[in-house]
Design a protein around this motif. Structure first.
Motif, PDB file in Angstrom:
ATOM      1  N   SER A 118     111.580  60.678  20.169  1.00 24.15           N
ATOM      2  CA  SER A 118     110.205  61.151  20.040  1.00 24.15           C
ATOM      3  C   SER A 118     109.227  60.047  19.663  1.00 24.15           C
ATOM      4  O   SER A 118     108.038  60.313  19.517  1.00 24.15           O
ATOM      5  CB  SER A 118     110.124  62.259  18.977  1.00 24.15           C
ATOM      6  OG  SER A 118     110.883  63.382  19.362  1.00 24.15           O
ATOM      7  N   GLY A 119     109.711  58.813  19.481  1.00 19.51           N
ATOM      8  CA  GLY A 119     108.785  57.753  19.139  1.00 19.51           C
ATOM      9  C   GLY A 119     109.479  56.465  18.759  1.00 19.51           C
ATOM     10  O   GLY A 119     110.713  56.376  18.729  1.00 19.51           O
ATOM     11  N   TYR A 120     108.657  55.467  18.484  1.00 19.02           N
ATOM     12  CA  TYR A 120     109.143  54.151  18.059  1.00 19.02           C
ATOM     13  C   TYR A 120     108.199  53.646  16.976  1.00 19.02           C
ATOM     14  O   TYR A 120     106.972  53.688  17.125  1.00 19.02           O
ATOM     15  CB  TYR A 120     109.153  53.184  19.237  1.00 19.02           C
ATOM     16  CG  TYR A 120     109.704  51.814  18.893  1.00 19.02           C
ATOM     17  CD1 TYR A 120     111.065  51.542  19.037  1.00 19.02           C
ATOM     18  CD2 TYR A 120     108.876  50.805  18.414  1.00 19.02           C
ATOM     19  CE1 TYR A 120     111.584  50.298  18.723  1.00 19.02           C
ATOM     20  CE2 TYR A 120     109.384  49.550  18.098  1.00 19.02           C
ATOM     21  CZ  TYR A 120     110.736  49.300  18.255  1.00 19.02           C
ATOM     22  OH  TYR A 120     111.236  48.066  17.933  1.00 19.02           O
ATOM     23  N   VAL A 167      94.552  62.153  10.646  1.00 21.39           N
ATOM     24  CA  VAL A 167      95.923  61.623  10.660  1.00 21.39           C
ATOM     25  C   VAL A 167      96.116  60.685  11.835  1.00 21.39           C
ATOM     26  O   VAL A 167      96.666  59.587  11.698  1.00 21.39           O
ATOM     27  CB  VAL A 167      96.949  62.780  10.695  1.00 21.39           C
ATOM     28  CG1 VAL A 167      98.343  62.244  10.983  1.00 21.39           C
ATOM     29  CG2 VAL A 167      96.947  63.534   9.374  1.00 21.39           C
ATOM     30  N   GLN A 168      95.634  61.095  13.009  1.00 31.91           N
ATOM     31  CA  GLN A 168      95.779  60.246  14.182  1.00 31.91           C
ATOM     32  C   GLN A 168      94.972  58.958  14.031  1.00 31.91           C
ATOM     33  O   GLN A 168      95.416  57.882  14.445  1.00 31.91           O
ATOM     34  CB  GLN A 168      95.335  61.001  15.432  1.00 31.91           C
ATOM     35  CG  GLN A 168      96.272  62.138  15.812  1.00 31.91           C
ATOM     36  CD  GLN A 168      95.798  62.917  17.024  1.00 31.91           C
ATOM     37  OE1 GLN A 168      94.843  62.518  17.687  1.00 31.91           O
ATOM     38  NE2 GLN A 168      96.457  64.020  17.319  1.00 31.91           N
ATOM     39  N   GLY A 225      98.210  50.668  14.014  1.00 36.11           N
ATOM     40  CA  GLY A 225      98.812  50.257  15.275  1.00 36.11           C
ATOM     41  C   GLY A 225      99.790  51.241  15.861  1.00 36.11           C
ATOM     42  O   GLY A 225     100.639  50.881  16.675  1.00 36.11           O
ATOM     43  N   ILE A 226      99.689  52.505  15.452  1.00 38.70           N
ATOM     44  CA  ILE A 226     100.584  53.553  15.965  1.00 38.70           C
ATOM     45  C   ILE A 226      99.709  54.639  16.587  1.00 38.70           C
ATOM     46  O   ILE A 226      98.717  55.059  16.001  1.00 38.70           O
ATOM     47  CB  ILE A 226     101.443  54.162  14.839  1.00 38.70           C
ATOM     48  CG1 ILE A 226     102.326  53.067  14.209  1.00 38.70           C
ATOM     49  CG2 ILE A 226     102.305  55.305  15.361  1.00 38.70           C
ATOM     50  CD1 ILE A 226     102.993  53.508  12.926  1.00 38.70           C
ATOM     51  N   GLU A 227     100.087  55.090  17.771  1.00 42.65           N
ATOM     52  CA  GLU A 227      99.258  56.049  18.477  1.00 42.65           C
ATOM     53  C   GLU A 227     100.065  57.288  18.811  1.00 42.65           C
ATOM     54  O   GLU A 227     101.269  57.240  19.020  1.00 42.65           O
ATOM     55  CB  GLU A 227      98.694  55.420  19.758  1.00 42.65           C
ATOM     56  CG  GLU A 227      97.564  56.216  20.366  1.00 42.65           C
ATOM     57  CD  GLU A 227      96.753  55.372  21.325  1.00 42.65           C
ATOM     58  OE1 GLU A 227      95.946  55.958  22.067  1.00 42.65           O
ATOM     59  OE2 GLU A 227      96.918  54.152  21.340  1.00 42.65           O
ATOM     60  N   VAL A 228      99.365  58.421  18.843  1.00 40.18           N
ATOM     61  CA  VAL A 228     100.005  59.697  19.141  1.00 40.18           C
ATOM     62  C   VAL A 228      99.888  59.956  20.633  1.00 40.18           C
ATOM     63  O   VAL A 228      98.821  59.835  21.210  1.00 40.18           O
ATOM     64  CB  VAL A 228      99.321  60.843  18.363  1.00 40.18           C
ATOM     65  CG1 VAL A 228      99.963  62.173  18.705  1.00 40.18           C
ATOM     66  CG2 VAL A 228      99.400  60.566  16.871  1.00 40.18           C
ATOM     67  N   SER A 229     101.014  60.291  21.253  1.00 42.37           N
ATOM     68  CA  SER A 229     100.985  60.651  22.675  1.00 42.37           C
ATOM     69  C   SER A 229     101.312  62.115  22.824  1.00 42.37           C
ATOM     70  O   SER A 229     101.868  62.743  21.936  1.00 42.37           O
ATOM     71  CB  SER A 229     101.992  59.803  23.468  1.00 42.37           C
ATOM     72  OG  SER A 229     103.304  60.140  23.098  1.00 42.37           O
ATOM     73  N   ALA A 230     100.955  62.668  23.976  1.00 43.59           N
ATOM     74  CA  ALA A 230     101.177  64.089  24.209  1.00 43.59           C
ATOM     75  C   ALA A 230     102.657  64.412  24.128  1.00 43.59           C
ATOM     76  O   ALA A 230     103.494  63.649  24.584  1.00 43.59           O
ATOM     77  CB  ALA A 230     100.637  64.479  25.587  1.00 43.59           C
ATOM     78  N   ALA A 231     102.966  65.545  23.554  1.00 45.95           N
ATOM     79  CA  ALA A 231     104.365  65.951  23.405  1.00 45.95           C
ATOM     80  C   ALA A 231     104.963  66.297  24.756  1.00 45.95           C
ATOM     81  O   ALA A 231     104.262  66.673  25.670  1.00 45.95           O
ATOM     82  CB  ALA A 231     104.450  67.154  22.473  1.00 45.95           C
ATOM     83  N   LEU A 255     105.298  63.694  13.927  1.00 47.72           N
ATOM     84  CA  LEU A 255     106.551  64.037  14.603  1.00 47.72           C
ATOM     85  C   LEU A 255     106.940  65.484  14.319  1.00 47.72           C
ATOM     86  O   LEU A 255     107.395  66.196  15.217  1.00 47.72           O
ATOM     87  CB  LEU A 255     107.657  63.091  14.143  1.00 47.72           C
ATOM     88  CG  LEU A 255     107.551  61.643  14.637  1.00 47.72           C
ATOM     89  CD1 LEU A 255     108.418  60.729  13.781  1.00 47.72           C
ATOM     90  CD2 LEU A 255     107.952  61.538  16.106  1.00 47.72           C
ATOM     91  N   ALA A 256     106.754  65.920  13.075  1.00 46.22           N
ATOM     92  CA  ALA A 256     107.099  67.295  12.708  1.00 46.22           C
ATOM     93  C   ALA A 256     106.240  68.307  13.461  1.00 46.22           C
ATOM     94  O   ALA A 256     106.676  69.440  13.709  1.00 46.22           O
ATOM     95  CB  ALA A 256     106.952  67.492  11.204  1.00 46.22           C
ATOM     96  N   SER A 257     105.037  67.906  13.859  1.00 48.52           N
ATOM     97  CA  SER A 257     104.138  68.811  14.586  1.00 48.52           C
ATOM     98  C   SER A 257     104.513  68.926  16.066  1.00 48.52           C
ATOM     99  O   SER A 257     103.944  69.744  16.786  1.00 48.52           O
ATOM    100  CB  SER A 257     102.690  68.318  14.467  1.00 48.52           C
ATOM    101  OG  SER A 257     102.460  67.195  15.302  1.00 48.52           O
ATOM    102  N   GLY A 258     105.436  68.078  16.521  1.00 47.14           N
ATOM    103  CA  GLY A 258     105.875  68.137  17.910  1.00 47.14           C
ATOM    104  C   GLY A 258     105.296  67.069  18.809  1.00 47.14           C
ATOM    105  O   GLY A 258     105.604  67.026  19.999  1.00 47.14           O
ATOM    106  N   ALA A 259     104.449  66.192  18.264  1.00 45.82           N
ATOM    107  CA  ALA A 259     103.881  65.104  19.062  1.00 45.82           C
ATOM    108  C   ALA A 259     104.765  63.868  18.941  1.00 45.82           C
ATOM    109  O   ALA A 259     105.634  63.785  18.068  1.00 45.82           O
ATOM    110  CB  ALA A 259     102.460  64.800  18.607  1.00 45.82           C
ATOM    111  N   ALA A 260     104.524  62.913  19.807  1.00 50.23           N
ATOM    112  CA  ALA A 260     105.270  61.655  19.790  1.00 50.23           C
ATOM    113  C   ALA A 260     104.400  60.549  19.204  1.00 50.23           C
ATOM    114  O   ALA A 260     103.173  60.617  19.262  1.00 50.23           O
ATOM    115  CB  ALA A 260     105.708  61.276  21.205  1.00 50.23           C
ATOM    116  N   VAL A 261     105.039  59.535  18.622  1.00 47.46           N
ATOM    117  CA  VAL A 261     104.301  58.399  18.076  1.00 47.46           C
ATOM    118  C   VAL A 261     104.862  57.107  18.665  1.00 47.46           C
ATOM    119  O   VAL A 261     106.067  56.918  18.752  1.00 47.46           O
ATOM    120  CB  VAL A 261     104.370  58.349  16.526  1.00 47.46           C
ATOM    121  CG1 VAL A 261     103.606  59.503  15.919  1.00 47.46           C
ATOM    122  CG2 VAL A 261     105.811  58.357  16.036  1.00 47.46           C
ATOM    123  N   LEU A 262     103.955  56.248  19.106  1.00 49.03           N
ATOM    124  CA  LEU A 262     104.321  54.980  19.715  1.00 49.03           C
ATOM    125  C   LEU A 262     103.344  53.907  19.269  1.00 49.03           C
ATOM    126  O   LEU A 262     102.206  54.219  18.900  1.00 49.03           O
ATOM    127  CB  LEU A 262     104.267  55.083  21.246  1.00 49.03           C
ATOM    128  CG  LEU A 262     105.256  56.022  21.929  1.00 49.03           C
ATOM    129  CD1 LEU A 262     104.875  56.199  23.395  1.00 49.03           C
ATOM    130  CD2 LEU A 262     106.674  55.480  21.815  1.00 49.03           C
TER     131      LEU A 262
END
Length: 208
Positions: free
Chosen positions: A94-96, A194-195, A202-208, A113-120
């Motif tokens: 779900s992310g890096y 939060v986003q 340097g971390i971005e949320v991408s669509a789940a 991550l707990a909300s279901g989104a990804a983080v990169l």
């Protein structure tokens, strides 16, 4: 939440930092068998796992295979990795996140991550022109098109300051702070505090 890392110093440091934040109950393990047992007992856990953890494929296989379908797993690795192809992000991830990320950034990432989104890392998304949670295409340029004041506001958001604290720090009214924050959201392609705080690190949320 669960920290899984084969290096004891990194494992203890991450677990202590996240636990000291007071936001999570943190368990930590040094091998995949212990991780699997712990997560089976707590299927609501978010897992931050070293990408080089021996047996990591078995953990991701359990996520992909439906044994742990609701467990978000983000890989921890070197901050200098420039692109997901250099890591080989497998299905089930779900992310890096960089291992040396600020604890505030890690805390925000765990909630995301707990909300279901990804983080990169933001650089990956910007370079690839991927979409973020709002579904809008990102520019592939290098620097953020932010003014100096907007950059200051974004930095303070990343530090966890409230609107009132930001206004006091920068000598701005509450209304002006809100205007700057709205501009930061629009220019960074984020929807909430939060986003924005993740983006500042340097971390971005991408669509789940």
């Amino acid at each position: 939440m669960t920290v899984a890392h084969h290096h004891p110093l990194i494992r203890r440091g991450l677990a202590q930092s996240l636990g000291d934040s007071g936001e999570f109950t943190v368990t930590s393990y040094g091998d995949v068998d212990a991780v699997l047992a712990g997560v089976r007992a707590r299927p609501d856990s978010v897992v931050l796992a070293s990408r080089t953890l021996p047996g990591i494929d078995r953990l991701l296989g359990a996520v992909r295979g439906g044994e742990l379908p609701r467990v978000p797993v983000a890989l921890l690795g070197e901050a200098a990795v420039a692109h997901p192809s250099a890591v080989g992000l497998p299905p089930g991830v779900s992310g890096y996140l960089p291992e040396d990320a600020d604890v505030r950034a890690l805390s925000h990432a765990v909630h995301t991550l707990a909300s279901g989104a990804a983080v990169l890392p933001a650089a990956w998304i910007q370079r690839a022109g991927a979409t973020v949670s709002r579904g809008e295409p990102r520019e592939t340029g290098g620097n953020l098109p932010l003014s100096l004041r907007e950059r200051e506001v974004l930095t303070l958001l990343g530090a966890g300051l409230t609107n009132q604290q930001i206004g006091k720090r920068l000598g701005l009214s509450a209304g002006t702070v809100k205007s700057y924050i709205s501009a930061v959201y629009a220019k960074c392609g984020v929807d909430n505090r939060v986003q924005a705080a993740l983006f500042a690190h340097g971390i971005e949320v991408s669509a789940a």
